[in-house]
Design an enzyme around this catalytic site. Structure first.
Site, PDB file in Angstrom:
ATOM      1  N   HIS A   1      27.749  28.087 -12.761  1.00  0.00           N
ATOM      2  CA  HIS A   1      27.085  26.990 -13.690  1.00  0.00           C
ATOM      3  C   HIS A   1      27.155  25.700 -13.026  1.00  0.00           C
ATOM      4  O   HIS A   1      26.141  24.954 -13.264  1.00  0.00           O
ATOM      5  CB  HIS A   1      27.770  26.947 -15.158  1.00  0.00           C
ATOM      6  CG  HIS A   1      27.609  28.399 -15.755  1.00  0.00           C
ATOM      7  ND1 HIS A   1      26.399  29.123 -15.653  1.00  0.00           N
ATOM      8  CD2 HIS A   1      28.505  29.364 -16.383  1.00  0.00           C
ATOM      9  CE1 HIS A   1      26.602  30.306 -16.449  1.00  0.00           C
ATOM     10  NE2 HIS A   1      27.925  30.565 -16.772  1.00  0.00           N
TER      11      HIS A   1
ATOM     12  N   LEU B   1      11.220  37.602 -20.099  1.00  0.00           N
ATOM     13  CA  LEU B   1      11.111  36.147 -20.431  1.00  0.00           C
ATOM     14  C   LEU B   1      12.415  35.834 -21.128  1.00  0.00           C
ATOM     15  O   LEU B   1      12.490  34.785 -21.444  1.00  0.00           O
ATOM     16  CB  LEU B   1       9.720  35.973 -21.414  1.00  0.00           C
ATOM     17  CG  LEU B   1       8.617  35.873 -20.594  1.00  0.00           C
ATOM     18  CD1 LEU B   1       7.395  35.906 -21.681  1.00  0.00           C
ATOM     19  CD2 LEU B   1       8.507  34.617 -19.849  1.00  0.00           C
TER      20      LEU B   1
ATOM     21  N   ARG C   1      28.007  35.052 -25.489  1.00  0.00           N
ATOM     22  CA  ARG C   1      28.917  35.283 -24.346  1.00  0.00           C
ATOM     23  C   ARG C   1      30.352  34.838 -24.798  1.00  0.00           C
ATOM     24  O   ARG C   1      30.754  34.409 -25.772  1.00  0.00           O
ATOM     25  CB  ARG C   1      28.507  34.399 -23.221  1.00  0.00           C
ATOM     26  CG  ARG C   1      27.244  34.570 -22.949  1.00  0.00           C
ATOM     27  CD  ARG C   1      26.642  34.067 -21.353  1.00  0.00           C
ATOM     28  NE  ARG C   1      25.613  34.565 -21.153  1.00  0.00           N
ATOM     29  CZ  ARG C   1      25.186  34.141 -19.935  1.00  0.00           C
ATOM     30  NH1 ARG C   1      25.691  33.541 -19.171  1.00  0.00           N
ATOM     31  NH2 ARG C   1      23.837  34.808 -19.561  1.00  0.00           N
TER      32      ARG C   1
ATOM     33  N   LEU D   1       7.782  11.660 -15.407  1.00  0.00           N
ATOM     34  CA  LEU D   1       8.125  13.118 -15.685  1.00  0.00           C
ATOM     35  C   LEU D   1       8.476  13.534 -17.083  1.00  0.00           C
ATOM     36  O   LEU D   1       9.664  12.794 -17.401  1.00  0.00           O
ATOM     37  CB  LEU D   1       9.032  13.438 -14.586  1.00  0.00           C
ATOM     38  CG  LEU D   1       9.640  15.168 -14.898  1.00  0.00           C
ATOM     39  CD1 LEU D   1       8.609  16.140 -14.349  1.00  0.00           C
ATOM     40  CD2 LEU D   1      10.641  15.327 -13.618  1.00  0.00           C
TER      41      LEU D   1
ATOM     42  N   ASP E   1      18.222  31.600 -13.819  1.00  0.00           N
ATOM     43  CA  ASP E   1      18.943  32.727 -13.974  1.00  0.00           C
ATOM     44  C   ASP E   1      19.927  32.876 -12.749  1.00  0.00           C
ATOM     45  O   ASP E   1      19.274  32.934 -11.588  1.00  0.00           O
ATOM     46  CB  ASP E   1      18.294  33.695 -14.394  1.00  0.00           C
ATOM     47  CG  ASP E   1      19.339  34.900 -15.033  1.00  0.00           C
ATOM     48  OD1 ASP E   1      20.343  34.493 -15.398  1.00  0.00           O
ATOM     49  OD2 ASP E   1      18.808  36.094 -15.183  1.00  0.00           O
TER      50      ASP E   1
END
Ligand code: IPE
Ligand code: IPE
Ligand code: MG
Length: 248
Positions: free
Chosen positions: A43, A201, A77, A137, A26
């Site tokens: 972004h 959260l 948005r 991963l 965020d």
């Protein structure tokens, strides 16, 4: 004079590193705003921070990394920001997948894939297929993800199966419920990091976060570095996880 016990968590041996780190990425908009740039610049810078974070997770031997990239609620948005974000996702999927695959990363997506354009859905499916054999991963990207929507979808599937007589409601348990979530087969997050100073959260992994350790960092996501990742792991290591049991 009797001293007041410190209100800090009791410290035992450091915890082993978290198997699963999840991050609420965020602060992109505020990062851009602080520089007089359009939000999309934040972004884009955030996408570069994603790259650094994957490298840091690989370097620390973290096996599961889950990144909250776009929430179910983020569709609210303004249209131009939503299309900028989906364009960035399209670009990211094209430019990064080969390198992720080479580095032993397995990519998964959780969320409502069907809400994205067909070409993005196809790229996501390809990325999952191309990296399916990797195990170093496990990288999961949460896209159009909302914890409540996920829980409702699971409940609906289970209710439908019960109505067809395929399952006995009395026998439904936590494992059975969890097997119907997007995260079926994944371990719960041990550590959830949120950047930008917000302490909530925002509908992320509501079921799975039941016993996660939470770390809130006062850094905007585009500035997130390997040092911040290490700082969060150090904070995590100092916690005492009890899962409801008596303090040790
Ligand atoms: C996080 O940054 C990225 C997404 C939610 C898509 P924000 O865009 O929420 O940035 P802030 O919180 O407005 O600074
Ligand atoms: C949460 O951030 C979603 C992601 C980081 C993808 P938001 O910026 O959407 O959350 P709120 O609106 O501040 O709670
Ligand atoms: Mg935000």
């Amino acid at each position: 004079m009797s001293s007041i016990p410190a209100l800090t968590a009791p410290r035992g041996d450091p915890l082993p590193p978290p198997a699963h780190v999840a991050i609420i990425m965020d602060g992109n908009g505020r990062w851009a705003q602080a520089r007089g740039l359009p939000r999309i610049a934040g972004h884009r810078a955030g996408a570069r921070a994603v790259r650094r974070t994957i490298e840091a997770a690989l370097a620390h031997g973290v096996r599961w990394l889950t990144l909250y990239a776009f929430s179910s609620e983020n569709w609210r948005r303004p249209q131009d920001e939503v299309s900028d974000l989906t364009a960035l996702l399209r670009h990211y999927l094209k430019s990064e997948i080969a390198e992720l695959a080479e580095n032993g990363v397995r990519l998964r997506m959780i969320g409502e894939a069907a809400r994205f354009a067909e070409d993005i859905q196809a790229s996501l499916r390809d990325a999952e297929r191309v990296t399916a054999g990797n195990a170093r991963l496990n990288l999961t990207i949460a896209l159009s993800y909302g914890g409540r929507a996920e829980i409702i979808a699971a409940a609906r599937r289970i209710a439908e199966a019960a109505a067809r007589g395929e399952i006995d409601p009395a026998r439904l348990d936590e494992a059975g419920f969890a097997s119907q979530l997007f995260t079926a087969g994944m371990p719960d997050p041990d550590l959830i990091i949120r950047t930008s100073g917000e302490r909530r959260l925002s509908n992320f992994l509501l079921w799975q976060a039941a016993y996660a350790e939470l770390v809130f960092l006062n850094v905007l996501w585009p500035d997130f570095s390997a040092d911040h990742f290490a700082e969060a792991l150090t904070d995590y290591a100092s916690r005492e996880r009890r899962f409801g049991a008596r303090p040790s």
